[in-house]
Design a protein around this motif. Sequence first.
Motif, PDB file in Angstrom:
ATOM      1  N   ALA A 150      32.735  41.136  36.326  1.00 30.81           N
ATOM      2  CA  ALA A 150      31.554  41.481  37.020  1.00 30.81           C
ATOM      3  C   ALA A 150      31.948  41.793  38.505  1.00 30.81           C
ATOM      4  O   ALA A 150      31.774  42.889  39.233  1.00 30.81           O
ATOM      5  N   PRO A 151      32.387  40.638  39.433  1.00 28.57           N
ATOM      6  CA  PRO A 151      33.024  40.945  40.605  1.00 28.57           C
ATOM      7  C   PRO A 151      34.165  42.093  41.022  1.00 28.57           C
ATOM      8  O   PRO A 151      34.273  42.947  41.804  1.00 28.57           O
ATOM      9  N   SER A 152      35.136  42.277  39.794  1.00 26.71           N
ATOM     10  CA  SER A 152      35.963  43.106  39.788  1.00 26.71           C
ATOM     11  C   SER A 152      35.283  44.572  39.679  1.00 26.71           C
ATOM     12  O   SER A 152      35.803  45.411  40.424  1.00 26.71           O
ATOM     13  N   ALA A 153      34.307  44.624  38.945  1.00 25.77           N
ATOM     14  CA  ALA A 153      33.590  45.885  38.727  1.00 25.77           C
ATOM     15  C   ALA A 153      32.938  46.252  39.926  1.00 25.77           C
ATOM     16  O   ALA A 153      32.746  47.479  40.530  1.00 25.77           O
ATOM     17  N   GLU A 154      32.448  45.356  40.619  1.00 25.50           N
ATOM     18  CA  GLU A 154      31.857  45.559  42.031  1.00 25.50           C
ATOM     19  C   GLU A 154      32.660  45.963  42.917  1.00 25.50           C
ATOM     20  O   GLU A 154      32.635  47.022  43.953  1.00 25.50           O
ATOM     21  N   LEU A 155      33.998  45.230  42.981  1.00 26.75           N
ATOM     22  CA  LEU A 155      35.018  45.802  44.076  1.00 26.75           C
ATOM     23  C   LEU A 155      35.419  47.174  43.648  1.00 26.75           C
ATOM     24  O   LEU A 155      35.749  48.032  44.479  1.00 26.75           O
ATOM     25  N   GLY A 156      35.737  47.513  42.351  1.00 22.54           N
ATOM     26  CA  GLY A 156      35.988  48.899  42.025  1.00 22.54           C
ATOM     27  C   GLY A 156      35.221  49.984  42.357  1.00 22.54           C
ATOM     28  O   GLY A 156      35.575  50.757  42.712  1.00 22.54           O
ATOM     29  N   GLN A 157      33.762  49.560  42.245  1.00 25.39           N
ATOM     30  CA  GLN A 157      32.981  50.551  42.554  1.00 25.39           C
ATOM     31  C   GLN A 157      32.794  51.099  44.096  1.00 25.39           C
ATOM     32  O   GLN A 157      32.702  52.098  44.504  1.00 25.39           O
ATOM     33  N   ARG A 158      32.934  49.537  44.595  1.00 28.79           N
ATOM     34  CA  ARG A 158      32.854  49.988  46.143  1.00 28.79           C
ATOM     35  C   ARG A 158      33.999  50.724  46.483  1.00 28.79           C
ATOM     36  O   ARG A 158      34.040  51.701  47.418  1.00 28.79           O
TER      37      ARG A 158
END
Length: 336
Positions: A249-257
Amino acid sequence: MSYTGPDFDPPQPRRSPLRRPLTVAIAALVPGALLGWGVYAAVGGPDDGGGGGGTDRAGSVRTSSAPSSSGPVSPTDDAKRPTGASPSASSSPSSSSTAGNPSASASKSAASGPLRGKVVVIDPGHNPGNFQHASEINRKVNVGTHWKECDTTGTATDAGWPEAEFTLDVAHRLRTLLEAQGATVRLTQDDDRPYGPCVDERARIGNEAKADAAISIHADGSGAGNRGFHVILPGPVHDGAADTRAIAAPSAELGQRIAGNFVRATGSAPSNYVGGGTGLVTRTDLGGLNLSTVPKVFIECGNMRDSKDAASLTSGAWRQKAAHGMSEGIVSFLRG
Ligand code: ZN
């Protein structure tokens, strides 16, 4: 560069054309909308060397062909050694304009800045010396779900500029930008070792540094006509030494940003051959992600085998924009 030409339009007609640039733009501007940004579990090549749709590698265990609207992608394209290209080729375009310090893999802690106390690990994909160490990098390492090559050579432009030179240059630029924000930055390699590190070690470096964010930088080696960038997110894996459940989940947020800011900084469009136009691809076959215990993504900045993308990738000015987009995404993620 701006991808408004017909060669970017329409990448994957089976998906809604409205999602493409629009969703990325929204993500860049409205952080609150990030969770609503669909992430496709597109299947790419197996590279830990990166390779999204993937051919940024020496192909061996492709699990599935990448969806492509512009023809088949050669799985071995990336394995081709850039003929005549020396790792230290002086023909490397605009390679000297970075402010990086090539002799230091770890940076000092900055005294101030919004990222003070934050640790970022930058993983420049491949290594300029990998071409000279085939047996070493072909040795198999366990990535939790399976065994795969220690590392790969990476791709190159048709003119022979190696991906490993590209990744180092962007890494240096990104390091400079992040350090200016106060972050402590560590590179997994800085052309300071003969080859590698292996993908499991690349993950371990981020883990042991207790990185608040990690990014592996690549450029793809797909077919001509396949264009644009994509960010690769770790899918859910719990097998052997791999357990991404806490970081997905945090990686997905990082990637989206990062994706949103990359669009804004470079003007580049999301990949037209993987990710359904979102610029995001989720994969479970990359050791560098599977073995990470810290938020981590890969970015494929463009396709070195496409002449138009290569024109961007070989431009120092474009690479600075690319690094800026990554930096903005990471800053946004770390500041919450
Ligand atoms: Zn790569």
